[in-house]
Design a protein around this motif. Structure first.
Motif, PDB file in Angstrom:
ATOM      1  N   ASP A  61     -22.901   5.852  20.345  1.00  0.00           N
ATOM      2  CA  ASP A  61     -21.874   6.322  21.277  1.00  0.00           C
ATOM      3  C   ASP A  61     -21.160   5.159  21.951  1.00  0.00           C
ATOM      4  N   LEU A  62     -21.946   4.155  22.328  1.00  0.00           N
ATOM      5  CA  LEU A  62     -21.341   3.015  23.019  1.00  0.00           C
ATOM      6  C   LEU A  62     -20.457   2.221  22.066  1.00  0.00           C
ATOM      7  N   LYS A  64     -18.737   3.555  19.665  1.00  0.00           N
ATOM      8  CA  LYS A  64     -17.504   4.361  19.624  1.00  0.00           C
ATOM      9  C   LYS A  64     -16.624   4.047  20.826  1.00  0.00           C
ATOM     10  N   GLN A  65     -17.299   3.995  21.983  1.00  0.00           N
ATOM     11  CA  GLN A  65     -16.597   3.731  23.237  1.00  0.00           C
ATOM     12  C   GLN A  65     -15.905   2.360  23.181  1.00  0.00           C
ATOM     13  N   GLN A  68     -12.910   2.477  20.807  1.00  0.00           N
ATOM     14  CA  GLN A  68     -11.793   3.184  21.439  1.00  0.00           C
ATOM     15  C   GLN A  68     -11.071   2.303  22.442  1.00  0.00           C
TER      16      GLN A  68
ATOM     17  N   LYS B  99     -25.004  15.917  24.800  1.00  0.00           N
ATOM     18  CA  LYS B  99     -24.980  15.779  23.335  1.00  0.00           C
ATOM     19  C   LYS B  99     -25.783  16.878  22.649  1.00  0.00           C
ATOM     20  N   ASP B 124     -19.920  15.444  23.448  1.00  0.00           N
ATOM     21  CA  ASP B 124     -19.847  14.128  22.793  1.00  0.00           C
ATOM     22  C   ASP B 124     -20.542  13.028  23.606  1.00  0.00           C
ATOM     23  N   GLY B 125     -21.075  13.393  24.778  1.00  0.00           N
ATOM     24  CA  GLY B 125     -21.866  12.429  25.541  1.00  0.00           C
ATOM     25  C   GLY B 125     -21.063  11.419  26.334  1.00  0.00           C
ATOM     26  N   PHE B 126     -19.760  11.600  26.459  1.00  0.00           N
ATOM     27  CA  PHE B 126     -18.951  10.606  27.160  1.00  0.00           C
ATOM     28  C   PHE B 126     -19.153  10.658  28.674  1.00  0.00           C
ATOM     29  N   ILE B 129     -22.197   8.698  29.406  1.00  0.00           N
ATOM     30  CA  ILE B 129     -21.935   7.260  29.460  1.00  0.00           C
ATOM     31  C   ILE B 129     -21.396   6.884  30.838  1.00  0.00           C
TER      32      ILE B 129
END
Lengths: 156, 174
Positions: A61-62, A64-65, A68, B99, B124-126, B129
Motif C-alpha cells: 500500500d505504501l 502505491k502511495q 501516486q 482493507k 483500499d486502506g488509504f 495510512i
C-alpha cells in the motif's frame, strides 16, 4: 511429453503475468526515484526491511502511495515527510540528523575520540615506565659478571 | 581505586540500559499523531453504503476508533471486550473496517456481534495510512475537539481497558 510442455507453458505464462503486474512499464527516471524513496523507508510490519524490499501488504500500500505521489509531482522530501507525519521518525530507515537523533550520528565518533585519548595516555604511561626501566643503573660488579658469562659461557 | 571501579560502573550502566531497553516491545511504536487532530476523511458506512461517515460527525464526543478487519485474527480476541463495552457503557465505538471485503466484514459482525455505532469502510486502506495504521487491530481515543489522545496497537485486553483506556476516556469526558 505434451503434458510436460503444457505444464511448462502454464508455469511460464503465470510467472510472466506476475511480473507484468508487479512492475508496470514506466519512465526509468520515475522508477529510479520510486526505488530510491521506497528504499529510504522502513516497512513497519517487518521492521528490518525497507518498503522497497518488503512483501507485506502494508508495504504494498505504501509503495502505491509513493508512486501516486511521485506522479502527483511531489518531491522526494515531501513524500518522506508525508510518511513521517503519519508513522513517526521510525519509518526512516536512515534516521534524520536532528536533535534527538544526534547521539546516533555523532555517538560513535565521540566514543572513538574518548578511546583514542585513552589509548594515547596509556601508550605515554607505558613509554615512561619502560624508559625508567632502561635507565636503571647497572653496578660495576654486574658488568663484570655479565662479561664473564658472555666470554666463558657462564659460571657454573 | 577509580581504576578498578570504573569498568564495574560502566558495566552496571550497560546492564541498566539493556534491562530497560530489552523489555520494550519494538513492535509498539509511539504514534506520530498523538495530540494532533485526527486526519479528516469521508468514507461510506459498511452497513449503509448510501451514508457517509466523517470524524467531524463525532464532534463534542469522546469516542474510540477501532481499526478492524474480518481477516485479522487478533481482532477476534478483543471483540468480546468491545461487545461488553457496547452493552454496559455509552462510549461510542466506531469501527474502521480496514482493507476488507464488505460481504466478509458483515458476515463477521453477524457471527460475533456488532459493538460499533457504525463501521466506516476503508476498502483500499488509504485512511488507515493517514492514521499511521501498521498492524490491525489498533484503537484510537479521540476527544471532543477531534484530537487523537491515545493510541493502542494490538488487541485491547481487559487489563489495558481497565487500567489505561477507560481512565483516559473518563478523564477526557471530564
Amino acid at each position: 511429453m505434451r503434458k510436460v510442455l503444457f505444464l511448462c507453458v502454464l508455469i511460464f505464462s503465470f510467472s510472466s503475468n506476475v511480473f507484468a503486474e508487479a512492475e508496470p512499464v514506466e519512465d526509468p527516471a520515475i522508477k529510479e526515484r520510486f526505488k530510491a524513496v521506497a528504499s529510504e523507508l522502513r516497512c513497519l510490519k517487518c521492521q528490518n526491511q525497507t518498503i522497497w524490499d518488503s512483501k507485506a501488504g502494508l508495504a504494498d500500500d505504501l509503495r502505491k502511495q509513493i508512486r501516486q505521489q511521485i506522479y502527483a509531482g511531489k518531491s522526494d522530501t515531501e513524500i518522506v515527510e508525508y510518511m513521517v507525519t503519519r508513522y513517526g521518525d521510525f519509518i526512516r530507515y536512515k534516521p534524520a540528523m536532528d536533535g534527538k537523533n544526534m547521539m546516533l550520528w555523532i555517538g560513535p565518533f565521540v566514543f572513538m575520540f574518548i578511546g583514542g585519548i585513552m589509548l594515547v595516555r596509556y601508550i605515554n604511561i607505558r613509554r615512561k615506565e619502560t624508559k625508567n626501566e632502561n635507565v636503571e643503573e647497572i653496578s660495576e660488579e654486574d658488568h663484570l659478571r655479565a662479561r664473564k658469562i658472555l666470554e666463558e659461557g657462564g659460571d657454573k | 581505586m577509580v581504576r578498578y571501579l570504573a569498568p564495574v560502573i560502566i558495566f552496571a550502566g550497560m546492564i541498566g540500559f539493556f534491562y530497560v531497553g530489552l523489555q520494550k516491545d519494538p513492535k509498539i511504536l509511539p504514534s506520530a499523531l498523538l495530540d494532533k487532530p485526527a486526519p479528516t476523511f469521508t468514507l461510506t458506512q459498511l452497513h449503509k453504503p448510501e451514508l457517509n461517515f466523517s470524524p467531524a460527525d463525532m464532534k463534542g464526543k469522546v469516542w474510540l476508533l477501532n481499526v478492524w478487519a474480518s481477516w485479522c485474527a487478533a481482532c477476534r480476541s478483543e471483540h468480546p471486550l468491545f461487545m461488553e463495552i457496547a452493552r454496559t457503557s455509552d462510549i461510542p465505538l466506531v469501527g474502521l473496517n480496514y482493507k476488507d471485503e464488505a460481504g466478509n466484514a458483515k458476515q463477521w459482525l453477524r457471527q460475533l456481534g456488532d459493538p460499533y455505532v457504525l463501521s466506516a469502510a476503508d476498502l483500499d486502506g488509504f485512511v488507515g495510512i493517514d492514521f499511521g495504521v501498521y498492524g490491525v487491530p489498533e484503537s484510537f481515543i479521540i476527544d471532543k475537539e477531534g484530537v487523537i489522545r491515545y493510541k493502542h496497537v494490538g488487541p485491547v485486553s481487559r487489563d489495558d481497558w481497565r487500567k489505561v483506556l477507560l481512565p483516559k476516556i473518563q478523564e477526557l469526558r471530564g
